[in-house]
Design a protein around this motif. Structure first.
Motif, mmCIF file in Angstrom:
data_model
loop_
_atom_site.group_PDB
_atom_site.id
_atom_site.type_symbol
_atom_site.label_atom_id
_atom_site.label_comp_id
_atom_site.label_asym_id
_atom_site.label_seq_id
_atom_site.Cartn_x
_atom_site.Cartn_y
_atom_site.Cartn_z
ATOM 1 N N LYS A 182 0.828 -1.203 0.000
ATOM 2 C CA LYS A 182 0.000 0.000 0.000
ATOM 3 C C LYS A 182 0.869 1.262 0.000
ATOM 4 O O LYS A 182 1.964 1.258 0.575
ATOM 5 C CB LYS A 182 -0.916 -0.004 1.233
ATOM 6 C CG LYS A 182 -1.891 -1.163 1.248
ATOM 7 C CD LYS A 182 -2.708 -1.151 2.537
ATOM 8 C CE LYS A 182 -3.665 -2.341 2.572
ATOM 9 N NZ LYS A 182 -4.436 -2.407 3.836
ATOM 10 N N PRO A 183 0.388 2.354 -0.635
ATOM 11 C CA PRO A 183 -0.916 2.502 -1.296
ATOM 12 C C PRO A 183 -0.909 1.936 -2.714
ATOM 13 O O PRO A 183 0.152 1.751 -3.308
ATOM 14 C CB PRO A 183 -1.121 4.012 -1.326
ATOM 15 C CG PRO A 183 0.267 4.553 -1.428
ATOM 16 C CD PRO A 183 1.123 3.636 -0.584
ATOM 17 N N GLU A 185 -1.839 3.389 -5.382
ATOM 18 C CA GLU A 185 -1.307 4.401 -6.290
ATOM 19 C C GLU A 185 -0.671 5.506 -5.467
ATOM 20 O O GLU A 185 -1.225 5.931 -4.452
ATOM 21 C CB GLU A 185 -2.415 4.983 -7.173
ATOM 22 C CG GLU A 185 -1.906 6.034 -8.165
ATOM 23 C CD GLU A 185 -2.994 6.532 -9.110
ATOM 24 O OE1 GLU A 185 -2.776 7.572 -9.759
ATOM 25 O OE2 GLU A 185 -4.052 5.880 -9.185
ATOM 26 N N TYR A 186 0.508 5.961 -5.887
ATOM 27 C CA TYR A 186 1.222 7.009 -5.163
ATOM 28 C C TYR A 186 1.884 7.942 -6.162
ATOM 29 O O TYR A 186 2.694 7.497 -6.981
ATOM 30 C CB TYR A 186 2.274 6.384 -4.236
ATOM 31 C CG TYR A 186 3.052 7.394 -3.422
ATOM 32 C CD1 TYR A 186 2.455 8.062 -2.355
ATOM 33 C CD2 TYR A 186 4.373 7.695 -3.732
ATOM 34 C CE1 TYR A 186 3.161 8.988 -1.605
ATOM 35 C CE2 TYR A 186 5.089 8.623 -2.995
ATOM 36 C CZ TYR A 186 4.480 9.268 -1.932
ATOM 37 O OH TYR A 186 5.185 10.197 -1.199
ATOM 38 N N LYS A 187 1.477 9.211 -6.117
ATOM 39 C CA LYS A 187 1.997 10.229 -7.041
ATOM 40 C C LYS A 187 1.855 9.809 -8.498
ATOM 41 O O LYS A 187 2.717 10.100 -9.334
ATOM 42 C CB LYS A 187 3.461 10.543 -6.725
ATOM 43 C CG LYS A 187 3.684 11.230 -5.393
ATOM 44 C CD LYS A 187 5.138 11.619 -5.211
ATOM 45 C CE LYS A 187 5.332 12.387 -3.905
ATOM 46 N NZ LYS A 187 6.745 12.805 -3.704
ATOM 47 N N TRP A 189 2.069 6.792 -9.575
ATOM 48 C CA TRP A 189 2.790 5.529 -9.804
ATOM 49 C C TRP A 189 1.905 4.391 -9.322
ATOM 50 O O TRP A 189 1.588 4.290 -8.132
ATOM 51 C CB TRP A 189 4.124 5.525 -9.060
ATOM 52 C CG TRP A 189 4.972 6.730 -9.389
ATOM 53 C CD1 TRP A 189 5.095 7.346 -10.598
ATOM 54 C CD2 TRP A 189 5.784 7.474 -8.476
ATOM 55 N NE1 TRP A 189 5.952 8.423 -10.518
ATOM 56 C CE2 TRP A 189 6.393 8.526 -9.220
ATOM 57 C CE3 TRP A 189 6.073 7.364 -7.119
ATOM 58 C CZ2 TRP A 189 7.256 9.452 -8.658
ATOM 59 C CZ3 TRP A 189 6.937 8.286 -6.548
ATOM 60 C CH2 TRP A 189 7.524 9.314 -7.303
ATOM 61 N N LYS A 190 1.526 3.522 -10.250
ATOM 62 C CA LYS A 190 0.528 2.496 -9.955
ATOM 63 C C LYS A 190 1.152 1.109 -9.814
ATOM 64 O O LYS A 190 2.160 0.790 -10.443
ATOM 65 C CB LYS A 190 -0.530 2.465 -11.069
ATOM 66 C CG LYS A 190 -1.303 3.772 -11.216
ATOM 67 C CD LYS A 190 -2.329 3.661 -12.340
ATOM 68 C CE LYS A 190 -3.111 4.964 -12.488
ATOM 69 N NZ LYS A 190 -4.127 4.886 -13.583
#
Length: 225
Positions: A182-183, A185-187, A189-190
């Motif tokens: 997690k997470p 998706e971050y910024k 970036w998936k």
């Protein structure tokens, strides 16, 4: 498992065993680790453990007598499966060696210093010589700590998840595949969508493919083996 480490710098070695996984393994009585100061086995007032080379040459050599006394004293108490010497010209430590040693009951590890030990030590007492890489350290203590960590984490009960060590890099001759948490998706970036589908056979196949591709890119020499 019991590991006896012979060293001239026990204080340098102790800290890795006083934290994290190694500490928990010792406290859970899954492994016993003892440090033996080689100077306690000397016979002169200066507690000398080294001397100059016969035939001349730069650098001091660890003498056979204190090493013999220490190893012999330990062997009087129990049988040892291996007496290991940490040395730059030993067999390079790989996962297979760690796997093999983790199944042993009693091990002695001798830490080298200076130019190394009198060759008679290697001829008469050592059963396995191990290096952690093609470089030279000031002593074998740090290499011994690396070896112990690699061994101890494989002992059943040491890791929280019994299968964790089996999926490490090098266990199957390949590097580990990419991993995510997690997470989702971050910024921007998936994480790959495949990992959320619940199709575990498909996920496992993807991981195997990624492990192969990563190994081919970063460590193609492993594929040659």
């Amino acid at each position: 498992m019991r590991i006896d480490i012979i060293t001239v710098l026990p204080e340098l070695l102790k800290s890795p065993f006083e934290a994290s996984i190694l500490k928990r393994a010792i406290e859970a009585n899954l492994v016993e680790v003892y440090f033996h100061n080689l100077r306690d086995y000397t016979s002169d007032n200066y507690k000398s453990i080294d001397d100059t080379q016969f035939g001349g040459g730069a650098g001091m050599v660890m003498m056979i007598e204190p090493i013999d006394k220490c190893i012999s004293a330990l062997k009087k108490q129990r049988h040892y499966d291996e007496v290991i010497y940490m040395t730059p010209d030993g067999e390079t430590l790989k996962q297979g060696i760690a796997n093999h040693l983790s199944l042993k009951e009693n091990i002695i590890i001798l830490c080298g210093h200076y130019k190394g030990v009198d060759q008679r030590v290697r001829d008469q007492f050592i059963t396995k010589e191990i290096s952690i890489g093609d470089y030279v350290l000031s002593g074998g203590e740090l290499g011994a700590a690396v070896l112990c960590d690699a061994i101890i984490r494989l002992i059943p009960g040491v890791l929280g998840n019994e299968t964790s060590a089996l999926t490490d890099s090098f266990q199957d001759g390949l590097l580990a595949p990419p991993i995510y948490t997690k997470p989702r998706e971050y910024k921007g970036w998936k994480v790959p969508e495949l990992l959320f589908g619940g199709n575990f056979p498909k996920i496992e196949k993807w991981r195997e493919e990624q492990a192969y591709l990563r190994t081919k890119e970063r460590r193609p020499d492993l594929l040659d083996d």
